[in-house]
Design an enzyme around this catalytic site. Structure first.
Site, PDB file in Angstrom:
ATOM      1  N   TYR A  92     -15.241 -36.405 -11.749  1.00 47.45           N
ATOM      2  CA  TYR A  92     -15.749 -35.049 -11.546  1.00 47.45           C
ATOM      3  C   TYR A  92     -16.955 -34.782 -12.436  1.00 47.45           C
ATOM      4  CZ  TYR A  92     -15.110 -30.094 -10.183  1.00 47.45           C
ATOM      5  OH  TYR A  92     -15.250 -28.835  -9.660  1.00 47.45           O
ATOM      6  N   SER A 183      -9.844 -40.658 -11.218  1.00 47.05           N
ATOM      7  CA  SER A 183      -9.851 -39.198 -11.372  1.00 47.05           C
ATOM      8  C   SER A 183     -10.363 -38.553 -10.083  1.00 47.05           C
ATOM      9  CB  SER A 183     -10.666 -38.802 -12.599  1.00 47.05           C
ATOM     10  OG  SER A 183     -10.416 -37.461 -12.946  1.00 47.05           O
ATOM     11  N   GLN A 184     -11.487 -37.822 -10.113  1.00 48.98           N
ATOM     12  CA  GLN A 184     -12.042 -37.363  -8.838  1.00 48.98           C
ATOM     13  C   GLN A 184     -12.274 -38.557  -7.921  1.00 48.98           C
ATOM     14  OE1 GLN A 184     -15.573 -34.421  -7.729  1.00 48.98           O
ATOM     15  NE2 GLN A 184     -16.380 -36.417  -8.282  1.00 48.98           N
ATOM     16  N   ASP A 273      -0.651 -38.081 -18.955  1.00 55.56           N
ATOM     17  CA  ASP A 273      -1.858 -37.438 -18.448  1.00 55.56           C
ATOM     18  C   ASP A 273      -1.668 -35.921 -18.384  1.00 55.56           C
ATOM     19  OD1 ASP A 273      -4.169 -36.680 -17.055  1.00 55.56           O
ATOM     20  OD2 ASP A 273      -4.100 -38.432 -15.733  1.00 55.56           O
ATOM     21  N   HIS A 302      -5.298 -39.547 -19.462  1.00 57.81           N
ATOM     22  CA  HIS A 302      -6.481 -39.607 -18.601  1.00 57.81           C
ATOM     23  C   HIS A 302      -7.579 -40.360 -19.346  1.00 57.81           C
ATOM     24  CE1 HIS A 302      -7.650 -37.913 -14.719  1.00 57.81           C
ATOM     25  NE2 HIS A 302      -8.870 -37.799 -15.193  1.00 57.81           N
TER      26      HIS A 302
END
Length: 319
Positions: A92, A183-184, A273, A302
């Site tokens: 992101y 992630s994203q 996370d 994360h």
């Protein structure tokens, strides 16, 4: 072991909290039809970055709503037969990154495509046009407009369109294309394989954009999900429209797309996370009906997951 979420036994059966819109399937079929009607106007420009064993291109194409989307494209030299390809998606607010981290796949004889998400840290356009707030975030972009105006709808479609473009290249074997990202990028990997089911293998890492209501209920609408809290504080301070908003977010909730995946899946999750809570990731993973396996890192959040890049490379070696 310390825990930030449900016990692992419950995670393996967790089915998610966020509402799924009743017209979810027709919504995405309509979106795919819109994407397929677009003339992509593909443009390849040799990049300033070049290496002896691969050609590096700046690739541009037109996505839905007319945005020009950018991707790095690395094509191995001296490979005469159609060969595998990888499409990669970034985290992101980021971008497609440096060229050099794509070259290991070129050395393997694979083509490699890495996309900049529209309106984030790279070169892809955000053409705008949304009613309502655009403050601090792409998740909430279009939330006070028609669901077709949700920005992540268009970003999801960009991933599938790029995969289709990769499959259309004469040098690429369309039956041997993989997708990857964290992630994203993990969320977009899942969305890509759901909307372009010819993706043969996918390796998402701690995927974002899943089970928004669970994030909210865990009081983790911060970090990457901060815009959810900002949106409610400014636009629905008493949560009178909470169900409406979370239902609309269900259109861009990857757990609702996961059952469309047909390729083989290898997913990684860190049980510590607090950015993308494990339960939200399991909500998507548990809905995948294709061949799948999960790599669990109990003490990691994360962050970089030791050895998973190597596992991914080996997973993709037999595309």
């Amino acid at each position: 072991m310390p825990a930030v979420d449900y016990p692992l036994e419950k995670l393996h059966t967790y089915e998610g909290r966020n509402p799924r819109p009743e017209d979810f399937d027709t919504y995405w079929e309509r979106a795919i039809a819109e994407m397929k009607a677009v003339d992509p106007q593909i443009e390849l420009r040799p990049s300033e970055f070049q290496v002896p064993y691969a050609d590096c291109f700046d690739l541009y194409f037109t996505g839905v709503k007319g945005a020009r989307i950018y991707a790095k494209y690395v094509r191995p030299k001296n490979v005469t037969e159609p060969h595998p390809a990888i499409v990669q998606f970034h985290g992101y607010s980021g971008n497609s990154g440096d060229w050099n981290d794509k070259l290991s796949y070129a050395a393997l004889g694979y083509s490699f495509f890495s996309m900049d998400c529209r309106g984030q840290g790279g070169f892809s356009e955000d053409v705008g046009g949304t009613k309502g707030t655009t403050l601090r975030g792409h998740i909430v972009r279009g939330l006070d407009d028609h669901p077709d105006q949700l920005l992540f709808r268009d970003i999801f479609l960009d991933t599938a369109q790029l995969a289709g473009i990769a499959m259309s290249m004469p040098e690429v074997d369309p039956a041997r294309v993989g997708a990857m990202g964290g992630s994203q990028g993990g969320a977009l990997t899942i969305a890509c394989a759901a909307l372009e089911p010819r993706i043969k293998k996918l390796a998402p890492v701690y995927p974002f954009l899943s089970d928004y209501k669970r994030v909210w209920e865990m009081d983790l609408a911060k970090d990457a999900y901060q815009e959810l809290k900002d949106f409610f504080r400014r636009h629905d301070p008493q949560h009178k429209r909470e169900e409406e908003y979370f239902t609309k977010l269900g259109y861009i909730d990857i757990q609702n797309l996961a059952n469309r995946i047909q390729g083989d899946v290898m997913m990684a999750v860190g049980l510590m996370d607090t950015v993308c809570p494990p339960s939200t990731q399991f909500a998507a993973y548990n809905k995948i009906t294709a061949n799948k396996k999960l790599e669990i890192f109990p003490d990691f959040g994360h962050e970089g997951l030791p050895g998973f890049n190597d596992l991914t490379f080996q997973f993709m070696m037999d595309l």
